[in-house]
Design an enzyme around this catalytic site. Structure first.
Site, PDB file in Angstrom:
ATOM      1  CG  ASP A 119      -5.183  18.274 -36.245  1.00 39.43           C
ATOM      2  OD1 ASP A 119      -5.827  18.474 -37.389  1.00 39.43           O
ATOM      3  OD2 ASP A 119      -5.492  18.606 -35.163  1.00 39.43           O
ATOM      4  NE  ARG A 177     -10.226  29.525 -20.975  1.00 38.62           N
ATOM      5  CZ  ARG A 177     -10.779  30.179 -19.825  1.00 38.62           C
ATOM      6  NH1 ARG A 177     -11.997  30.535 -19.889  1.00 38.62           N
ATOM      7  NH2 ARG A 177      -9.967  30.527 -18.908  1.00 38.62           N
ATOM      8  CE  LYS A 196      -2.840  18.861 -25.050  1.00 37.78           C
ATOM      9  NZ  LYS A 196      -2.945  17.937 -26.193  1.00 37.78           N
TER      10      LYS A 196
END
Length: 299
Positions: A151, A26, A47
């Protein structure tokens, strides 16, 4: 309105019904759950983008756009190291993305356990992982509209029980040549500072491309081999008058299993100037694997 989905909830999308089994992670603007796909009898990851105006600080449109962007770009992909996308839907003003659930451990978890044992990962094992990620990046970067992940880091690489390394969390990806407004899904796509190249910062004035992923990959695998992070790219760009470490310490002095070739490849990937890095994942892979050399993958 529920800000987050609770365990036991059943969600319904156009391609299936999903019973939430447990919360996996979370963050401030969403969560990830493990769920059972009741329609297809399989486990999936869901998600959830929490679109409450208070919890998400008024960024509802941006969060929704980012999730839809991820769905649209990833759904057509088919590669053994990239999770499949199954479904996307809205419910109670939240957005949901349903994808393949990846069993395994992140490379960060593996590294942290190794360091607790006061050991370093050995080169053959790490190179087996690196080759797989390079194959996945080559697939992404050479599509008709190349996809840049932006990322890459140990937390976003999962080693499965069958030895595959899965590249996950495409929330910051960029599709080259795609026009996005200031309120679109990528306005804050800085990535993770320890692994991000200098051109990924808005103040740099530069644009990201495949070579940006090459830098992040180099930083990730430097960390996996050295057990410590390389100097951050933002620090390496500081004026000479500022006393910061600019050159990564020698991998071979830290980890005796690292070959001269591998150190050279990692250092080239970590060049601050994109023109001095490998220009493609395929080029980096060829540098690691000259003809007739074979590396066993870790199973």
């Amino acid at each position: 309105m529920e800000l987050f989905t609770t365990v036991g909830t059943t969600l319904e999308g156009p391609n299936g019904r999903y019973r939430v089994i447990k919360e996996v992670a979370r963050g401030g603007m969403g969560a990830v759950y493990r769920a059972e796909d009741l329609t297809h009898q399989r486990y999936v990851a869901i998600k959830e983008a929490c679109l409450d105006p208070v919890a998400c600080e008024g960024k509802r449109d941006q969060i929704r756009a980012r999730l839809l962007h991820e769905m649209r770009i990833l759904k057509p992909l088919s590669h053994p190291c990239i999770p499949r996308i199954f479904d996307q839907f809205s419910s109670h003003n939240n957005e949901y993305l349903v994808m393949e659930f990846i069993e395994g451990q992140t490379l960060m978890q593996i590294q942290q356990r190794t360091l607790r044992q006061k050991r370093l990962l050995e080169e053959p094992r790490v190179l087996g992982w690196l080759i797989q990620v390079l194959d996945a990046l080559d697939y992404l970067h050479t599509r008709p509209q190349p996809i840049i992940h932006r990322d890459i880091k140990p937390e976003n690489l999962i080693l499965t029980p069958d030895g595959r390394v899965m590249l996950v969390d495409f929330g910051l990806m960029k599709q080259v040549e795609e026009q996005l407004s200031e309120t679109g899904p990528l306005t804050e796509a800085t990535g993770t500072v320890e692994y991000a190249p200098p051109e990924q910062y808005a103040q740099s004035g530069a644009s990201t491309d495949a070579r940006s992923d090459i830098y992040s990959l180099g930083a990730t695998f430097y960390y996996l081999l050295a057990g410590r992070l390389p100097p951050r790219s933002v620090d390496r760009m500081m004026p000479l008058s500022i006393d910061v470490t600019r050159k990564p310490p020698s991998l071979r002095k830290i980890n005796p299993t690292v070959s001269a070739r591998t150190e050279q490849v990692i250092f080239k990937a970590l060049e601050v100037d994109p023109e001095h890095r490998y220009q493609s994942a395929a080029q980096m892979r060829r540098a690691l694997l000259p003809p007739r050399r074979f590396i066993l993958l870790p199973f």
